[in-house]
Each structure stands twice: as C-alpha cells, then as structure tokens.
Write an enzyme that holds these catalytic residues in place. Structure first.
Site, mmCIF file in Angstrom:
data_model
loop_
_atom_site.group_PDB
_atom_site.id
_atom_site.type_symbol
_atom_site.label_atom_id
_atom_site.label_comp_id
_atom_site.label_asym_id
_atom_site.label_seq_id
_atom_site.Cartn_x
_atom_site.Cartn_y
_atom_site.Cartn_z
ATOM 1 N N GLU A 363 -60.476 -7.026 15.714
ATOM 2 C CA GLU A 363 -58.674 -5.996 15.727
ATOM 3 C C GLU A 363 -58.541 -4.320 15.040
ATOM 4 O OE1 GLU A 363 -55.713 -9.513 16.480
ATOM 5 O OE2 GLU A 363 -57.086 -10.953 16.788
HETATM 6 N N1 CAA Z 1 -48.285 -0.385 23.100
HETATM 7 C C1 CAA Z 1 -48.792 0.173 24.309
HETATM 8 N N2 CAA Z 1 -49.061 0.897 24.292
HETATM 9 C C2 CAA Z 1 -50.245 1.786 23.552
HETATM 10 C C3 CAA Z 1 -50.086 1.488 22.132
HETATM 11 C C4 CAA Z 1 -49.538 0.539 21.449
HETATM 12 N N3 CAA Z 1 -50.008 0.063 20.695
HETATM 13 N N4 CAA Z 1 -51.564 2.265 21.602
HETATM 14 C C5 CAA Z 1 -51.571 3.035 22.663
HETATM 15 N N5 CAA Z 1 -51.192 2.754 23.912
HETATM 16 C C6 CAA Z 1 -51.252 3.735 24.717
HETATM 17 C C7 CAA Z 1 -50.759 4.587 24.753
HETATM 18 O O1 CAA Z 1 -49.342 5.424 24.929
HETATM 19 C C8 CAA Z 1 -51.451 5.411 25.901
HETATM 20 O O2 CAA Z 1 -50.692 5.723 26.957
HETATM 21 P P1 CAA Z 1 -50.296 7.172 28.270
HETATM 22 O O3 CAA Z 1 -51.001 7.667 28.003
HETATM 23 O O4 CAA Z 1 -49.403 6.215 28.704
HETATM 24 O O5 CAA Z 1 -49.203 7.650 26.690
HETATM 25 C C9 CAA Z 1 -52.647 4.916 25.888
HETATM 26 O O6 CAA Z 1 -52.290 3.867 25.305
HETATM 27 C C10 CAA Z 1 -53.644 5.361 25.405
HETATM 28 O O7 CAA Z 1 -54.060 5.458 23.761
HETATM 29 P P2 CAA Z 1 -54.017 6.125 23.216
HETATM 30 O O8 CAA Z 1 -54.057 7.591 23.550
HETATM 31 O O9 CAA Z 1 -53.345 6.353 21.730
HETATM 32 O O10 CAA Z 1 -55.628 5.743 22.932
HETATM 33 P P3 CAA Z 1 -56.773 5.828 22.514
HETATM 34 O O11 CAA Z 1 -57.781 6.507 22.868
HETATM 35 O O12 CAA Z 1 -56.706 6.993 21.153
HETATM 36 O O13 CAA Z 1 -57.005 4.920 20.829
HETATM 37 C C11 CAA Z 1 -56.838 3.167 19.287
HETATM 38 C C12 CAA Z 1 -56.149 3.963 20.603
HETATM 39 C C13 CAA Z 1 -55.621 2.744 19.042
HETATM 40 C C14 CAA Z 1 -57.711 3.469 18.785
HETATM 41 C C15 CAA Z 1 -57.201 1.678 20.008
HETATM 42 O O14 CAA Z 1 -58.643 2.357 20.999
HETATM 43 C C16 CAA Z 1 -57.408 0.453 19.351
HETATM 44 O O15 CAA Z 1 -56.632 0.342 19.347
HETATM 45 N N6 CAA Z 1 -59.011 0.147 19.210
HETATM 46 C C17 CAA Z 1 -59.260 -0.576 18.382
HETATM 47 C C18 CAA Z 1 -60.047 -1.740 19.847
HETATM 48 C C19 CAA Z 1 -59.506 -3.496 19.155
HETATM 49 O O16 CAA Z 1 -58.403 -3.540 17.977
HETATM 50 N N7 CAA Z 1 -60.330 -4.026 19.527
HETATM 51 C C20 CAA Z 1 -59.937 -5.116 19.242
HETATM 52 C C21 CAA Z 1 -60.638 -6.527 19.475
HETATM 53 S S1 CAA Z 1 -60.594 -7.652 19.711
HETATM 54 C C22 CAA Z 1 -60.756 -8.310 18.529
HETATM 55 O O17 CAA Z 1 -61.334 -8.124 17.617
HETATM 56 C C23 CAA Z 1 -60.311 -10.675 18.198
HETATM 57 C C24 CAA Z 1 -60.953 -10.623 16.917
HETATM 58 O O18 CAA Z 1 -61.951 -10.239 16.367
HETATM 59 C C25 CAA Z 1 -60.342 -12.083 17.107
HETATM 60 P P1 FAD Z 2 -67.440 1.082 15.927
HETATM 61 O O1 FAD Z 2 -66.326 1.243 16.804
HETATM 62 O O2 FAD Z 2 -68.795 1.689 16.616
HETATM 63 O O3 FAD Z 2 -66.951 1.926 14.907
HETATM 64 C C1 FAD Z 2 -68.630 2.260 13.858
HETATM 65 C C2 FAD Z 2 -67.896 2.592 12.752
HETATM 66 O O4 FAD Z 2 -66.590 4.011 13.544
HETATM 67 C C3 FAD Z 2 -66.503 1.960 11.865
HETATM 68 O O5 FAD Z 2 -66.439 2.134 10.078
HETATM 69 C C4 FAD Z 2 -65.715 2.631 12.481
HETATM 70 O O6 FAD Z 2 -64.256 2.176 11.375
HETATM 71 C C5 FAD Z 2 -65.439 3.935 12.577
HETATM 72 N N1 FAD Z 2 -64.980 4.882 13.188
HETATM 73 C C6 FAD Z 2 -64.900 4.374 14.489
HETATM 74 N N2 FAD Z 2 -64.050 5.040 15.013
HETATM 75 C C7 FAD Z 2 -63.288 6.175 14.305
HETATM 76 C C8 FAD Z 2 -62.497 6.557 14.392
HETATM 77 N N3 FAD Z 2 -61.814 7.542 15.487
HETATM 78 N N4 FAD Z 2 -61.755 7.309 13.545
HETATM 79 C C9 FAD Z 2 -62.490 6.833 11.840
HETATM 80 N N5 FAD Z 2 -63.339 5.590 11.934
HETATM 81 C C10 FAD Z 2 -63.456 5.586 12.803
HETATM 82 N N6 FAD Z 2 -63.555 -7.946 20.059
HETATM 83 C C11 FAD Z 2 -62.941 -8.219 21.130
HETATM 84 O O7 FAD Z 2 -62.798 -8.304 21.983
HETATM 85 N N7 FAD Z 2 -62.494 -10.100 21.347
HETATM 86 C C12 FAD Z 2 -62.803 -10.595 19.952
HETATM 87 O O8 FAD Z 2 -63.001 -11.984 19.961
HETATM 88 C C13 FAD Z 2 -63.741 -10.218 19.283
HETATM 89 N N8 FAD Z 2 -64.482 -10.994 18.103
HETATM 90 C C14 FAD Z 2 -65.562 -10.343 16.623
HETATM 91 C C15 FAD Z 2 -65.813 -11.427 16.180
HETATM 92 C C16 FAD Z 2 -66.779 -10.736 15.022
HETATM 93 C C17 FAD Z 2 -67.362 -11.433 14.652
HETATM 94 C C18 FAD Z 2 -66.915 -9.592 15.361
HETATM 95 C C19 FAD Z 2 -67.764 -8.903 14.060
HETATM 96 C C20 FAD Z 2 -66.394 -8.806 16.264
HETATM 97 C C21 FAD Z 2 -65.626 -9.242 16.742
HETATM 98 N N9 FAD Z 2 -64.822 -8.466 17.998
HETATM 99 C C22 FAD Z 2 -64.012 -9.211 19.308
HETATM 100 C C23 FAD Z 2 -65.138 -6.610 18.145
HETATM 101 C C24 FAD Z 2 -64.406 -5.917 16.919
HETATM 102 O O9 FAD Z 2 -63.339 -6.147 17.099
HETATM 103 C C25 FAD Z 2 -65.859 -4.694 17.063
HETATM 104 O O10 FAD Z 2 -66.710 -5.382 16.562
HETATM 105 C C26 FAD Z 2 -64.138 -3.223 16.041
HETATM 106 O O11 FAD Z 2 -63.457 -3.334 17.505
HETATM 107 C C27 FAD Z 2 -65.502 -2.283 15.972
HETATM 108 O O12 FAD Z 2 -66.049 -2.431 16.735
HETATM 109 P P2 FAD Z 2 -67.443 -2.032 16.802
HETATM 110 O O13 FAD Z 2 -68.408 -2.599 16.288
HETATM 111 O O14 FAD Z 2 -68.428 -1.441 18.081
HETATM 112 O O15 FAD Z 2 -67.974 -0.128 16.044
#
Ligand code: CAA
Ligand code: FAD
Length: 380
Positions: A363
C-alpha cells in the site's frame, strides 16, 4: 479530536481482542508454517461483521466508524496479520471503493455479499513493472462497445486465490497517461481470467498472495467504476483509506510484540532477577511503549479525520510511515528481549518480526509515503 472511546468502540475492541486471542491465536503458528489461508476463521470474522465494518447496513455492512476499524485491526494484528490484511483489503480497498464510487447496481450485485463477508474481494493495481510507479500500467482494457477486453498480468495480489470479486486497474488509452486509466469489477469465473502462482513469502505467510493473468477477459461496460478515465484517481483515493488499515496493522504488530516482551521480561530471570529489573530491558520496553502510543495517536487521528469527511491523504501516509517503522523496531527489540527463545518458531514473537516488514512495503512503500507527505508540505 476526542481521545475517549465510546461504549460502542470499546465493545468492538473487546470483541476483536476476544476473537484474536481465542480463535486466531491457537492456529496462527501452524497456519504460518503451512502457508494455510484462514478460511474458517475469516468466515467467523464475517459473522462478527468485521469484513464490511464501515459499510452502510443497507449494503450489508456494519455501519461502524473508522476509529472502530482501527481498534479492531490493532487487536487482530496483535495475533495474526495474515488475517488482518485480508480484512483490511476487503474493508478499506474493496468495500469502501465500491460504496463510494460504484453505481447502485454495482453495490447491490457486488458490495452486499462482500460487506457481509459471503464473498472476498481483491484490489489489483500492482504489476511486474508497475509497483510504486503505479501510473505505468501495462494491463490494457480495450473498449469494444458494450464491453472492454482486458489483457495483462497483476502481481502480489492479496486474497488473489480466495477472492471472487476483483477490482482491476487497467490502461484504456496509453496516449492519455494516468487520465487513460480505468478501474473494473472482474468476476473470478469470467473467461480468460487465471489465478496464477502463489507467493512463498517471508511474512504474512498464510495470507493468500497470487499473480493474476488476464487473457482476453470480456468485462461488461457496466462493470467500469466511475467515469471514463477515473481509474487512477479511484486507486489513489481508495489507497488513502487503505493506508489507515495497514498503519493499524503495523500498530497491532508492534503492540502485540510489546505485550509478549513485557510478559516474558517478568518471567525470565538472569543474574538472580527478572530481566525487566535490568534497566537496559526496562528502557527497551519504555521506548517501545512510547513509539506505539505515538503510532496509535496517528492512526486514530487519520481515522477521525476520515469519519469527519476531511482530507486524509497526508494523515494516513504519516500514520503508515511511522507505525510501520515502529512495527519493525518494536518486533526487533521484542525478539532481543526473548533472547534465543525469540529466534525459534514456537514463540509468536519471531513471526511478528517477519510480519512487520511487509507494512513498510505494501500500500505504498515508506519512500512513497515520504513522497506523499513531502509533496503535501511543499504545496502548502
Ligand atoms: N487523490 C486523488 N487524486 C490523486 C491522489 C490522491 N490521493 N494522488 C494523486 N492523484 C492524482 C493527481 O492529482 C494527478 O492528477 P491530475 O494530473 O489530474 O492532477 C494524478 O493522480 C497523478 O498524480 P501524480 O502526478 O502525483 O502521480 P505520480 O506518478 O507522481 O505517482 C504516487 C504518485 C503517490 C507515487 C502514486 O503512484 C502511488 O501512490 N504509488 C504507490 C502505489 C501503491 O500504493 N500501491 C499499493 C497497491 S495495493 C496494495 O499494496 C494492497 C496490499 O498490499 C494489501
Ligand atoms: P518498486 O516500486 O520497484 O520499489 C523498489 C524500491 O524503490 C523501494 O524501496 C521503493 O520505495 C523505491 N522507490 C520506487 N520509487 C521511488 C521514488 N519515487 N522515490 C524513492 N524511492 C522509490 N499490490 C496490489 O495492487 N494489490 C495487493 O493486494 C497487493 N498485495 C501485496 C501483498 C504482498 C505480500 C506484497 C509483497 C505486495 C503486495 N502488493 C499489492 C504490491 C505492493 O503494493 C508493491 O510491492 C509496492 O507498492 C512496491 O512496488 P514494487 O514491489 O514494484 O517495488
């Protein structure tokens, strides 16, 4: 912010603690070892109303507030974060996303069984080449009139093998960048949808993490969530709340480690006295307790803001950043306090240390939380 819990919130906390200690604890070590999904236990969690805690009762949920959700997540994560991540994804990513942005038809068809816990949901954003850089979606969804055709691969998907409803983010128009991304509801039995390999993980080993493959999956147009191009904002808005869930999970892991370490320090003797009577051990407990309390306050603040309908992006990022570091620090110290016994699998504390790490990764990694927090600061 009112720090007093209401009677209802206290009752939720007590019910979650009772469930965690009595239902989850007995099998937690074995499930971790065997990487066995807690299917029966999650059914019982649903009976408590914890799979759709914040969803409106008219859609099958329990209608509780986010503070109650934090309290329940903390208690359950003290014992088993493989269960709490399933709960967190279902509640704050899937149910919340559908309730907030879905159509009435989508809510009746999908949200009701998900909030009741009759079905489990998954949230599918990450891909092999799009993790932190979430706008780089390679999964495509081509508009073919009354339906879209999805192709691509999602990885690391929590509940991947046990879900029946999947919220899938995909690129519909590459030219438009993030404005050409959409979110879709995909059903498990749709043709061309394949649940791929299960991950063999360091921690949260009994959670169900899979790769998902989409081969020409036809998804009806009515399964798109929101207006065309809303998918990236849908993911970001949903993750803001999801991060409160994972922050509370980290808080629970840390607090569980403190409970175990405190109890052990009163039992174990060295040099003729209980080890907590050595100041070095007592100070570790003091540091852990202080960091845990700070994490709890950040989680409750983010939850209260959400309950008040205020912006939560920065508060939830801060809570996740701080609580996940606390989880790593507190579990490492708790293992240290257990000495050699902390290093073996008969003791819960070693599992807590392995489980803590994921809270700094999923997340949004800790680095990504800092991106969110610093961008907010600099924009002010
Ligand atoms: N709410 C609404 N809009 C948002 C937003 C928010 N919180 N954050 C960004 N946006 C919008 C921006 O306003 C922009 O839109 P406009 O161009 O219209 O203004 C657009 O989204 C793109 O935003 P950015 O330019 O900020 O995008 P970016 O490429 O720089 O990325 C980031 C921003 C915060 C790094 C985002 O990519 C991010 O959150 N990355 C992490 C992904 C992540 O959390 N993955 C989790 C997967 S789910 C999971 O992991 C579940 C689990 O494990 C259990
Ligand atoms: P990368 O994005 O390749 O990152 C590698 C390293 O580079 C990290 O240390 C990161 O912090 C760093 N890095 C990358 N970009 C930047 C930056 N701009 N500035 C500084 N540092 C940076 N995803 C889902 O969609 N749904 C799920 O249900 C879900 N469940 C998960 C469960 C598990 C057990 C795991 C391991 C992952 C899960 N994920 C899920 C995926 C998880 O959200 C991603 O692993 C996470 O967002 C990181 O992406 P990545 O693994 O590709 O790492």
């Amino acid at each position: 912010m009112d720090f007093q819990l209401t009677e209802e919130q206290q009752a939720v906390k007590a019910a979650a603690r009772d469930f965690a200690q009595n239902v989850l604890k007995p099998g937690a070590i074995e499930r971790d070892e065997k990487q066995e999904f807690a299917k029966e236990e999650i059914k019982q969690l649903a009976e408590l109303g914890f799979m759709g805690m914040m969803t409106d009762p008219k859609y099958g949920g329990s209608g509780m507030d986010t503070v109650s959700y934090v309290l329940a997540m903390e208690e359950i994560s003290k014992i088993d974060s493989s269960v709490s991540v399933c709960m967190s994804v279902n509640n704050s990513l899937v149910c919340w996303g559908l309730e907030k942005f879905g159509t009435e038809e989508q809510k009746q068809k999908y949200l009701v069984p998900l909030a009741k816990g009759e079905k489990i949901g998954a949230f599918c954003l990450s891909e092999p080449e799009a993790g932190s850089d979430a706008t780089s979606q390679r999964t495509t969804a081509i508009d073919e009139g009354d339906h879209y055709v999805l192709n691509g691969t999602k990885n690391w998907i929590t509940n991947g093998g046990s879900a029946s409803v999947y919220l899938v983010i995909a690129q519909t128009d590459v030219e438009k960048g993030h404005k050409g991304i959409n979110a879709f509801i995909v059903e498990r039995d749709m043709d061309g949808f394949v649940v791929g390999a299960k991950e063999n993980k360091m921690g949260i080993r009994s959670s169900d993490t899979h790769t998902l493959i989409f081969n020409d999956v036809k998804v009806p147009k009515e399964n798109r969530i929101g207006e065309d191009g809303f998918g990236f904002k849908f993911a970001m808005k949903t993750l803001e709340g999801g991060r409160i869930g994972i922050a509370s999970q980290a808080l629970g892991i840390a607090a569980g480690a403190l409970e175990l370490a405190t109890a052990y320090s009163k039992e174990r003797k060295a040099f003729g006295k209980e080890i907590h009577k050595h100041q070095a051990i007592a100070f570790k407990l003091a540091d852990m307790a202080t960091e845990i309390e700070a994490s709890r306050l950040l989680c409750l603040k983010a939850a209260s803001l959400k309950d008040e309908g205020k912006p939560i992006g920065h508060a939830s990022a801060m809570a996740k950043l701080y609580a996940s570091k606390t989880a790593m620090d507190a579990t490492t110290e708790a293992v240290q306090i257990h000495g050699g016994y902390g290093f073996v699998k008969e003791y819960h504390v070693e599992r807590l240390m392995r489980d803590a790490k994921i809270t700094q990764i999923y997340e949004g990694t800790s680095e990504i939380q800092k991106v969110v927090i610093s961008r907010g600061l600099l924009a002010e």
